[in-house]
Design an enzyme around this catalytic site. Structure first.
Site, PDB file in Angstrom:
ATOM      1  N   GLU A  82      -4.858   6.921   0.645  1.00 34.77           N
ATOM      2  CA  GLU A  82      -5.537   5.913   0.306  1.00 34.77           C
ATOM      3  C   GLU A  82      -7.097   5.849   0.303  1.00 34.77           C
ATOM      4  O   GLU A  82      -7.899   6.034   1.333  1.00 34.77           O
ATOM      5  CB  GLU A  82      -4.959   4.557   0.735  1.00 34.77           C
ATOM      6  CG  GLU A  82      -5.314   3.335   0.123  1.00 34.77           C
ATOM      7  CD  GLU A  82      -4.212   1.979   1.059  1.00 34.77           C
ATOM      8  OE1 GLU A  82      -3.858   1.583  -0.027  1.00 34.77           O
ATOM      9  OE2 GLU A  82      -4.855   1.960   2.477  1.00 34.77           O
ATOM     10  N   ASP A 140      -1.309   7.119   4.690  1.00 31.47           N
ATOM     11  CA  ASP A 140      -2.422   5.994   4.717  1.00 31.47           C
ATOM     12  C   ASP A 140      -2.998   4.935   6.177  1.00 31.47           C
ATOM     13  O   ASP A 140      -2.441   4.994   7.343  1.00 31.47           O
ATOM     14  CB  ASP A 140      -0.906   4.297   4.984  1.00 31.47           C
ATOM     15  CG  ASP A 140      -1.052   2.875   4.923  1.00 31.47           C
ATOM     16  OD1 ASP A 140      -2.677   3.145   3.747  1.00 31.47           O
ATOM     17  OD2 ASP A 140      -0.870   1.843   5.287  1.00 31.47           O
ATOM     18  N   ASP A 200       3.634   0.314   6.707  1.00 31.58           N
ATOM     19  CA  ASP A 200       2.623   1.759   6.162  1.00 31.58           C
ATOM     20  C   ASP A 200       3.564   3.110   6.385  1.00 31.58           C
ATOM     21  O   ASP A 200       2.732   4.304   5.472  1.00 31.58           O
ATOM     22  CB  ASP A 200       1.731   2.276   7.878  1.00 31.58           C
ATOM     23  CG  ASP A 200       1.589   1.121   8.588  1.00 31.58           C
ATOM     24  OD1 ASP A 200       0.330   0.263   7.848  1.00 31.58           O
ATOM     25  OD2 ASP A 200       1.966   0.041   8.982  1.00 31.58           O
TER      26      ASP A 200
END
Length: 171
Positions: free
Chosen positions: A67, A7, A140
């Site tokens: 991501e 992330d 996260d």
């Protein structure tokens, strides 16, 4: 298959390493790479690179799921996250690790089965899929684990289709 979920960020980079075989996910490690708020930005990027380099050497993942960035209202933040993401992509490339990108919608669909799921639902399903006692912290890290799960589900379909095409069977 060993998957590293990432992330991206510049203050906090969530990471999650899972082993995936058949339909089973086993969490190996998760956490966050953090950088000092007052440090020069280039210094923060360097710290992200060094810590990720350490993780890649330690776990030797088969692939990385990250991501895909999407535009938010704060242009400065998205530019800084994009720079940090570039460092992450570079590190993966230097290690020869294939990189796969997923949107938040794809992650929600793969983990919860519903593309408009709430963040809390994704975190709870991540905990259940990985058979963890509690939701991973920081958030996260939970997001990074969800990315790894997403790739595990998506890669299975990709490998199956590739196998069918190679053997000459119709897909």
């Amino acid at each position: 298959m060993r998957i590293l979920g990432i992330d991206p960020g510049y203050a906090i980079v969530g990471f999650g390493v899972v082993s995936y075989h058949g339909a089973d996910f086993v969490p190996l490690e998760y956490g966050a790479i953090t950088t000092e708020a007052g440090a020069r930005f280039a210094s923060r990027l360097s710290a992200i690179y060094e810590d990720l380099d350490y993780l890649l050497n330690r776990f030797r993942p088969d692939c990385m799921a990250i991501e895909r960035l999407y535009f938010t209202s704060n242009q400065k933040t998205v530019i800084d996250v994009a720079q940090a993401r570039g460092v992450i992509v570079l590190c993966a490339e230097q290690h020869g690790i294939p990189l796969y990108e997923y949107t938040p919608l794809q992650v929600k669909q793969a983990v919860v089965g519903y593309g408009k799921a709430e963040k809390k639902q994704v975190m709870d399903m991540t905990k259940r899929i990985l058979k963890l006692a509690k939701i991973p912290k920081p958030d996260d890290a939970a997001d990074a684990l969800a990315l790894a799960i997403c790739h595990g589900h998506c890669a299975t379909g990709i490998q199956y289709r590739e196998t069918k095409v190679r053997t000459g069977d119709t897909v």
